[in-house]
Design a protein around this motif. Sequence first.
Motif, mmCIF file in Angstrom:
data_model
loop_
_atom_site.group_PDB
_atom_site.id
_atom_site.type_symbol
_atom_site.label_atom_id
_atom_site.label_comp_id
_atom_site.label_asym_id
_atom_site.label_seq_id
_atom_site.Cartn_x
_atom_site.Cartn_y
_atom_site.Cartn_z
ATOM 1 N N SER A 1 0.797 -1.224 0.000
ATOM 2 C CA SER A 1 0.000 0.000 0.000
ATOM 3 C C SER A 1 0.830 1.274 0.000
ATOM 4 C CB SER A 1 -0.917 0.022 1.230
ATOM 5 O OG SER A 1 -1.772 -1.094 1.268
ATOM 6 N N LEU A 2 2.043 1.211 0.524
ATOM 7 C CA LEU A 2 2.806 2.426 0.783
ATOM 8 C C LEU A 2 2.976 3.347 -0.432
ATOM 9 C CD1 LEU A 2 5.766 2.782 3.193
ATOM 10 C CD2 LEU A 2 5.961 3.779 0.930
ATOM 11 N N PRO A 3 3.338 2.846 -1.617
ATOM 12 C CA PRO A 3 3.484 3.780 -2.743
ATOM 13 C C PRO A 3 2.216 4.566 -3.039
ATOM 14 C CG PRO A 3 4.561 1.706 -3.263
ATOM 15 C CD PRO A 3 3.792 1.480 -1.992
ATOM 16 N N GLY A 4 1.058 3.899 -3.028
ATOM 17 C CA GLY A 4 -0.192 4.574 -3.341
ATOM 18 C C GLY A 4 -0.702 5.456 -2.224
ATOM 19 N N PHE B 1 5.640 12.158 2.271
ATOM 20 C CA PHE B 1 6.973 11.561 2.291
ATOM 21 C C PHE B 1 7.465 11.275 3.709
ATOM 22 C CE2 PHE B 1 7.335 14.233 -1.753
ATOM 23 C CZ PHE B 1 6.879 13.185 -2.552
ATOM 24 N N ASP B 2 7.151 12.149 4.654
ATOM 25 C CA ASP B 2 7.584 11.918 6.038
ATOM 26 C C ASP B 2 6.933 10.668 6.614
ATOM 27 O OD1 ASP B 2 9.158 14.157 5.930
ATOM 28 O OD2 ASP B 2 7.767 15.452 7.012
ATOM 29 N N ILE B 3 5.652 10.472 6.283
ATOM 30 C CA ILE B 3 4.959 9.276 6.762
ATOM 31 C C ILE B 3 5.557 8.029 6.123
ATOM 32 C CG2 ILE B 3 2.760 8.022 6.702
ATOM 33 C CD1 ILE B 3 1.314 10.610 7.161
ATOM 34 N N ALA B 4 5.845 8.090 4.820
ATOM 35 C CA ALA B 4 6.443 6.939 4.129
ATOM 36 C C ALA B 4 7.778 6.569 4.763
ATOM 37 C CB ALA B 4 6.635 7.260 2.651
ATOM 38 N N LYS B 5 8.591 7.567 5.028
ATOM 39 C CA LYS B 5 9.901 7.330 5.642
ATOM 40 C C LYS B 5 9.748 6.706 7.022
ATOM 41 C CE LYS B 5 14.231 9.845 6.556
ATOM 42 N NZ LYS B 5 14.886 11.176 6.407
ATOM 43 N N SER B 6 8.806 7.225 7.794
ATOM 44 C CA SER B 6 8.567 6.702 9.136
ATOM 45 C C SER B 6 8.108 5.248 9.097
ATOM 46 C CB SER B 6 7.526 7.565 9.850
ATOM 47 O OG SER B 6 7.204 7.022 11.111
ATOM 48 N N ILE B 7 7.245 4.922 8.138
ATOM 49 C CA ILE B 7 6.758 3.541 8.015
ATOM 50 C C ILE B 7 7.914 2.596 7.705
ATOM 51 C CG2 ILE B 7 5.372 1.994 6.581
ATOM 52 C CD1 ILE B 7 3.345 4.317 6.306
ATOM 53 N N ILE B 8 8.756 2.982 6.768
ATOM 54 C CA ILE B 8 9.908 2.145 6.415
ATOM 55 C C ILE B 8 10.802 1.941 7.637
ATOM 56 C CG2 ILE B 8 12.024 2.066 5.044
ATOM 57 C CD1 ILE B 8 10.411 3.547 2.820
ATOM 58 N N LYS B 9 11.084 3.016 8.363
ATOM 59 C CA LYS B 9 11.926 2.917 9.553
ATOM 60 C C LYS B 9 11.270 2.050 10.625
ATOM 61 C CE LYS B 9 14.027 6.677 10.986
ATOM 62 N NZ LYS B 9 14.322 8.088 11.358
ATOM 63 N N SER B 10 9.964 2.186 10.785
ATOM 64 C CA SER B 10 9.247 1.417 11.804
ATOM 65 C C SER B 10 9.380 -0.077 11.564
ATOM 66 C CB SER B 10 7.768 1.815 11.820
ATOM 67 O OG SER B 10 7.591 3.134 12.262
ATOM 68 N N PHE B 11 9.214 -0.498 10.319
ATOM 69 C CA PHE B 11 9.276 -1.930 10.030
ATOM 70 C C PHE B 11 10.710 -2.448 10.019
ATOM 71 C CE2 PHE B 11 4.854 -1.479 9.058
ATOM 72 C CZ PHE B 11 4.324 -2.740 9.263
ATOM 73 N N SER C 1 8.919 -0.742 -1.824
ATOM 74 C CA SER C 1 8.528 0.543 -1.246
ATOM 75 C C SER C 1 9.740 1.453 -1.049
ATOM 76 C CB SER C 1 7.818 0.328 0.090
ATOM 77 O OG SER C 1 6.523 -0.188 -0.113
ATOM 78 N N ILE C 2 10.854 0.862 -0.663
ATOM 79 C CA ILE C 2 12.087 1.648 -0.510
ATOM 80 C C ILE C 2 12.492 2.250 -1.850
ATOM 81 C CG2 ILE C 2 14.576 1.438 -0.102
ATOM 82 C CD1 ILE C 2 13.811 -0.627 2.123
ATOM 83 N N TYR C 3 12.397 1.462 -2.901
ATOM 84 C CA TYR C 3 12.746 1.971 -4.235
ATOM 85 C C TYR C 3 11.804 3.104 -4.643
ATOM 86 C CZ TYR C 3 13.368 2.198 -9.272
ATOM 87 O OH TYR C 3 13.587 2.644 -10.552
ATOM 88 N N PHE C 4 10.509 2.917 -4.410
ATOM 89 C CA PHE C 4 9.547 3.974 -4.729
ATOM 90 C C PHE C 4 9.851 5.231 -3.914
ATOM 91 C CE2 PHE C 4 6.969 0.985 -7.030
ATOM 92 C CZ PHE C 4 6.148 1.764 -7.838
ATOM 93 N N TYR C 5 10.185 5.038 -2.635
ATOM 94 C CA TYR C 5 10.518 6.190 -1.796
ATOM 95 C C TYR C 5 11.706 6.952 -2.384
ATOM 96 C CZ TYR C 5 12.248 8.995 2.070
ATOM 97 O OH TYR C 5 12.702 10.044 2.826
#
Length: 652
Positions: free
Chosen positions: A308-311, A319-329, A363-367
């Motif tokens: 879901s993250l890219p969409g 972008f801040d939320i996306a970064k936080s999600i990646i870091k969280s996992f 998701s990291i690549y999309f980020y």
Amino acid sequence: MELSGEKLFDFKKNLNKEYLITNRIGGYSVCNIFGILMRRYHGLLVAVTRQPVERFVFLNKIEEVLDLAGERVAIDSNIYSDGIVYPDGYKYLEKFSLDAFVKWVYRVRDYRLEKKLGMLPDSNTIYLSYKYLEGTKNIKLRLRPLLSIRNHHIVQKSNQNIKYTNKFNDGTLKINRDNFCLYIKLDNSEFIDEPLWYYNFLYSIDKEKGEPYNEDLFSPGVFEINLNPASTITLIATDNIDPILTTEQADNIIQQRYDAEFRKGGESLTKSVLFSACDSFFVRRDDGWSVIAGYPWFTDWGRDTMISLPGLALVTKRFDIAKSIIKSFLKYLSKGMIPNVFPEAQTEPLYNTVDGTLWLANSIYFYYRYTGDEEFIKDEVYEKLLNIIENHIKGTRHSIKVDDEDGMLYAGEEGIQLTWMDAKVENIVVTPRRGKPVEIQALWYNLLKIVELFADKFNDNKTKILTQRYIKKIEERFIDLFWFSDGKYLFDVIDKNKKDSSLRPNQLFTMSLPFQLIFGEKARLILQVIKEKLLTPFGVRTLSPDDKRYKGVYTGDLKARDMAYHQGTVWPYLLGPYFTAYLNVYSRDSKTREEVKIYLKNFLDTHLSDGCISNISEIFDGDSPHLCRGCFAQAWSVAEITRIIVEEGIEI
């Protein structure tokens, strides 16, 4: 989104329409648009007690009665176990709308009343306002809260062991049950202490699913308050009365949150609605962000979050939320894997997925593609990606290990379901996919290509050589191993000499991920077969109707539904990879883009005003008329539709 006039006239047709508002910590408010409880998950205030899980229905609903010069008229409605609708307040509903708030307008003869519901972000608090729109005489409003204060998965039946205590003071009612407390605040009101039980509410959707469907609700009493023409009163329900915001302050916060996301959609109303829907799935976990997989019953899952993250977060520029999600996992990375599930009943995450970690790499690549944040990748992500590759090559949980002969990824143990097709009935895995599933090879190849790209950028020649070794093996062997010449599509799973020729949509990912595995004529043949056999007006089937195992209707008890979950049931999230693959293969010219636009417009025009208003369901029946089923609001459904629209610049 608004419903009025003829759109509200058909009571039975509209019973399946629901609204959803959320608070970004896991709590929500949800019900049928008439305010009729139809699921045990329905409630005005469903509070999260350990964010973002352990959700409790605190306040189920409020009985609403207008006292018009001595004549009492109820504007709410219920359905009881004998099927009787009482009272019939739905008949007075003139308009329903959903934006930052849920709004209802009722007309009773010469009187009109607007009800407005909002949920405060980061708080288990709702604001329910009543505005006297039209009328010349003072009226009295009687509001009786009905509640259960119980886990949202279960139902309440009255018995002597259930103890509610309440205390009313200065406009605030405090209700206790066990260790939980609900506050209901209504200034300038009179509270009549009149405890009652209401018996046998019928939750018809749960009954159809073979789940608990009868509930008794407790009411501590009734609030009475006078309304003057053009006046407004607000009821506040919360689990924490201190501090409490004024109605004006809360309205501003709720409106600002909505506007901030809605406006990102630009001039397109449909895109703006989708952007707002995306926002409803974000939740806070510990000191970071995560994604609720679906409302009302799912929690935050690794696989769903990463698909879901890219969409949800990148095409919408969060972008801040996306970064936080990646870091969280990444915090939970263990043996080269991220968790699939954070269970409600235990704190230890479960690592029962082969694809969740691979979707993380995507998701990291999309980020990186959207932000260019090379520093974050280099300092906090790259070493974790190397750890993932290392563990997958040498082997990790559940026999997940790279086959050095062909470079592909094997996964699976008896009785363990590791891919997204994960339904299990008792001890039976419904779609056993042990071996080398086709989409897992596409995701593994994608991970290798992503790490190769970063290795080149960071001058890591050792890793670059390693990834290229496996990339070359996959590119040389994939077609020979997976091409099913008789069907003109790809095998779904191969395991040694056994090859599964089930026609499923998983092969779409070989053409839709950033680094494709299939091109040219074979890609076109695959898409043609999928279009003919799997594509429907609401998404992509999980199995061909020609297959004897095909289940065209997702209904019945849990066992029956799980047997159909990936055996023909339609998933709208698959429209993302389908149309990405279609455009990759057939080029992005005006003709193909118009075809995608027409399809998506028809889908969204039909569905955004059905099911959960302004949201997208988890699944649909495989057979026409393709009724929506499952979670009424699903993260990856919204995410993938949003992604394809934004990335491809499709204006709807």
